[in-house]
Enzyme design. Structure first.
Site, PDB file in Angstrom:
ATOM      1  N   GLU A   1       0.839  -1.198   0.000  1.00  0.00           N
ATOM      2  CA  GLU A   1       0.000   0.000   0.000  1.00  0.00           C
ATOM      3  C   GLU A   1       0.881   1.259   0.000  1.00  0.00           C
ATOM      4  O   GLU A   1       1.851   1.346   0.756  1.00  0.00           O
ATOM      5  CB  GLU A   1      -0.888  -0.037   1.244  1.00  0.00           C
ATOM      6  CG  GLU A   1      -1.885   1.095   1.375  1.00  0.00           C
ATOM      7  CD  GLU A   1      -2.754   0.944   2.622  1.00  0.00           C
ATOM      8  OE1 GLU A   1      -3.781   1.632   2.703  1.00  0.00           O
ATOM      9  OE2 GLU A   1      -2.405   0.128   3.503  1.00  0.00           O
TER      10      GLU A   1
ATOM     11  N   LYS B   1      -9.303   3.285  -2.142  1.00  0.00           N
ATOM     12  CA  LYS B   1      -9.633   2.548  -0.918  1.00  0.00           C
ATOM     13  C   LYS B   1     -10.987   3.019  -0.388  1.00  0.00           C
ATOM     14  O   LYS B   1     -11.237   4.221  -0.282  1.00  0.00           O
ATOM     15  CB  LYS B   1      -8.530   2.775   0.118  1.00  0.00           C
ATOM     16  CG  LYS B   1      -8.572   1.849   1.327  1.00  0.00           C
ATOM     17  CD  LYS B   1      -7.325   2.051   2.179  1.00  0.00           C
ATOM     18  CE  LYS B   1      -7.284   1.125   3.371  1.00  0.00           C
ATOM     19  NZ  LYS B   1      -6.044   1.294   4.173  1.00  0.00           N
TER      20      LYS B   1
END
Length: 731
Positions: A44, A113
């Site tokens: 990430e 996200k």
């Protein structure tokens, strides 16, 4: 058969160091392509680094991320391989934490996200917006410099998946896996077979199993391939990201990376048959029924094949036994890797530790020794980057490099025993023996002259000379004399760290290591600006109980046998004079044991208990050996000293985060530091409840005609279970 080779990775990124991060990304892609992988997944926010924090609010950070992505797409890095890159993206006026899916020098889609991590150490809602539109994909206009270079104007943006000719692939970003309704459940019903989870998950003692169980659960009942990629190392803050990238197929772990490593890039590969996923799903009647009436998820179609047909040259990955480290190993390895990253990236030439011969500072020395052992081991295994860093830090010349951990420690590690008239011969000897075992450059210094000078100065100013309590002094005098010693040690430690390299003709400076544990911080059992004040502290979030078990383990497994004797010695600050009838002990000074402190800490933080609810819980846990009044006294005593000393947490040395009940003020445990330490309302409620319990017990005793019954009855607390007197039971 539909054979697919996938690659995921542990990357040691550094927040805001785009050159470092891009280099690691390129190496991971190159290794994935060389191995024949068709999918490469990275962590990430890998392009910027996960821990940029308020740098994410700067437009420069987003612009530099696009520049790095453009460089990856203009080269041949994505030719013939699906790559998922993590970076921040601004759409309209909102900033999103995104996975950018790329193939053959084009962006296929951008997946923002949807559920952000916003508790504990995480503050994603401070920097990002959660994507809330699930019903369709939107067009995202690429920045002009990117669109011009790629000849690509818009890309799909939002929640969805990529449909290839032979399989379907989707991203699920970190926190989304752990939500009550994770995206993979809905995506699986839509035919997605490969899930890519890019994560930024930090190490915490005993945490890894929770993460692995989530991957297994995600694919056990609904089938699928779950790829997980994580950061590994210190990217600039208190956290150590603990890697463990893996691949899970239909509930079985088939590939697992290391949890603790000094490597900058570690690849994890798996070769799988996607027909195994289809076969499992078709055998589950409930899956078939739910899939037939599913809610449709948007998709991007890509006319490209990722799989190979049946091929005997491509062996399949088999289920493996998941590797777990014991908590003692976690303490030995996690903080050691964190220290190495901090050392090599800070520009320092080594560490200096005030070594008292007690459990805490000895634990730190053992962790530095573990770091030196890891460095030498990785050099022997051929890691060129670690070798280059070690040569630079250790100032090796003429082709020399570390081959022995003790020799390496001698170059980069100073330990100093700062004794006083209150120090015992036992601790002096223990410090020296341990320093010899680790290999540090050890000094034995007396601080009596400096302390005496300060006391004389005080006497000159005020006309009074303070005395220790054992010599007839007051509590105020006693505490003041202890604090003088502690703070002198801090000043001396920083002076030695800056000047000892000069004395030994070494360039640079040394980092001072702190050695206060999490329980001392919680109770405030430390002097502000004493040896707990340092540059960094590898054990500041580790409990005393865990440190003691670590010392026993390290005495055997790290080869520092003196740690066994150090662990067995009763904890003492040695700040008061030793007399025939008096010896200072930590637990006596604190008015509570370290075991009790661990219980208080877990109830306060993990279970979110205030004074009243902590009292109720401890009536259950300690009810077989303590009366409600005694439990109340303990709870009130703890909260009194916790609140009196909370201000100390505002200046505590940045510490490696390892414990879920850490009282660390700066990021993890956000509470005020100015309290009404009498807690008048809360303590009054406890007293009222104690009175009720005492009255109920008297009434119950009369009712049962004197039978020996141990109960608490406050309108719902119930009977105290037999054997619940263990203060750690259930926590």
């Amino acid at each position: 058969m539909r054979l697919l080779k996938v690659a995921t990775c542990n990357l040691n990124q550094w927040a805001m160091d785009f050159d470092c991060n891009l280099s690691n990304i390129k190496q991971s892609v190159a290794e994935a392509k060389a191995a024949g992988a068709m999918i490469r997944l990275g962590p990430e926010l890998e392009i910027t680094g996960y821990g940029c924090e308020d740098h994410f609010l700067e437009l420069d950070t987003v612009a530099h991320a696009w520049e790095c992505l453009k460089e990856l797409l203009l080269g041949d890095w994505t030719d013939g391989i699906l790559c998922s890159f993590g970076m921040p993206v601004i759409k309209d006026s909102e900033r999103y934490n995104c996975q950018v899916l790329c193939l053959n020098r084009k962006i296929i889609m951008i997946r923002p996200k949807m559920w952000l991590a916003n508790d504990g150490n995480y503050r994603e809602l401070r920097w990002f917006t959660a994507w809330k539109s699930k019903d369709h994909l939107e067009d995202f206009h690429l920045p002009s410099e990117v669109s011009d270079a790629l000849s690509q104007t818009t890309v799909p943006f939002g929640y969805g998946y990529v449909q290839f000719l032979d399989t379907a692939v989707a991203a699920e970003v970190c926190e989304e896996l752990f939500t009550p309704q994770p995206p993979h459940a809905e995506l699986a019903l839509n035919g997605v077979e490969v899930f890519m989870n890019a994560s930024g998950s930090h190490h915490q003692l005993r945490k890894l199993d929770l993460r692995n169980r989530a991957f297994i659960s995600a694919t056990h009942t609904r089938g699928g391939v779950y790829m997980y990629s994580n950061h590994q190392g210190c990217d600039g803050g208190r956290l150590y990201y603990d890697g463990c990238s893996c691949v899970v197929v239909n509930g079985d772990m088939v590939a697992q990376g290391s949890q603790f490593s000094l490597k900058d890039v570690e690849m994890v590969f798996a070769q799988i048959d996607l027909d195994a996923v289809a076969s499992l799903r078709s055998s589950i009647s409930s899956f078939q029924e739910q899939a037939s009436c599913k809610a449709k998820v948007s998709k991007v179609f890509v006319p490209y094949k990722l799989c190979q047909p049946f091929n005997l040259l491509m062996s399949l990955s088999s289920p493996l036994k998941i590797r777990y480290h014991s908590p003692e190993e976690e303490i030995a390895l996690g903080p050691a890797c964190w220290l190495w990253d901090y050392l090599r990236r800070s520009g320092a030439s080594g560490f200096l530790l005030p070594l008292s011969g007690g459990a805490d500072s000895s634990s730190v020395a053992a962790i530095v020794g573990s770091m030196c052992q890891l460095v030498v081991k990785e050099i022997a295994n051929g890691d060129k980057q670690i070798k280059a860093d070690a040569i630079r830090i250790g100032h090796y010349t003429d082709g020399q490099f570390p081959t022995d951990s003790k020799e390496f420690a001698k170059r980069i590690f100073y330990t100093v025993f700062m004794g006083s008239e209150n120090s015992s011969e036992a601790t002096t000897t223990r410090a020296k023996v341990l320093a010899d075992e680790v290999g540090s450059w050890h000094l034995n210094v007396s601080i009596d002259g400096v302390v005496s000078s300060l006391i004389s100065l005080f006497q000159t100013l005020t006309g009074k000379r303070p005395r220790y309590k054992v010599d007839g002094g007051s509590n105020i005098e006693n505490l003041g004399l202890q604090n003088i010693q502690a703070r002198v040690r801090m000043v001396l430690a920083f002076m030695l760290a800056s000047l000892l390299p000069w004395v030994h003709n070494k360039p640079g400076f040394y980092l001072v290591l702190g050695s206060s544990n999490v329980d001392e911080g919680l109770r405030g059992y430390l002097t502000k600006y004493d040896c707990s004040s340092a540059d960094i502290n590898p054990i500041g979030s580790i409990s005393k109980m865990d440190l003691r078990t670590f010392l026993k383990w390290a005495a055997i497994h790290l080869g520092y046998s003196s740690l066994a004797e150090i662990e067995a010695a009763p904890p003492t600050a040695e700040l008061e004079p030793i007399r025939a009838n008096y010896s200072q002990l930590d637990e006596v000074d604190m008015g509570m044991t370290y075991e009790e402190l661990s219980v208080y800490g877990r109830l306060r933080k993990i279970f979110r208990c205030g004074p009243l609810s902590m009292f109720k819980n401890l009536c259950y846990k300690w009810g077989t050996k303590l009366t409600p009044a005694e439990v109340a006294d303990k709870v009130k005593y703890f909260f009194k000293y916790y609140s009196i000393n909370r201000h100390k947490m505002t200046v505590m040395t940045p510490s490696y985060h390892a414990e879920s009940y850490s009282p660390e003020d700066n990021r993890f445990d956000l509470r005020q530091f100015l309290y009404n330490v009498r807690w008048p309302y809360q303590f009054r409620k406890i007293d009222e409840l104690v009175n009720e319990l005492d009255g109920d017990k008297v009434a119950l005793t009369k009712l049962t005609d004197g039978e020996n019954v141990n109960v608490t009855a406050d309108g719902g607390m119930g009977v105290v279970a037999a054997g619940s007197g263990d203060p750690r039971a259930g926590f």
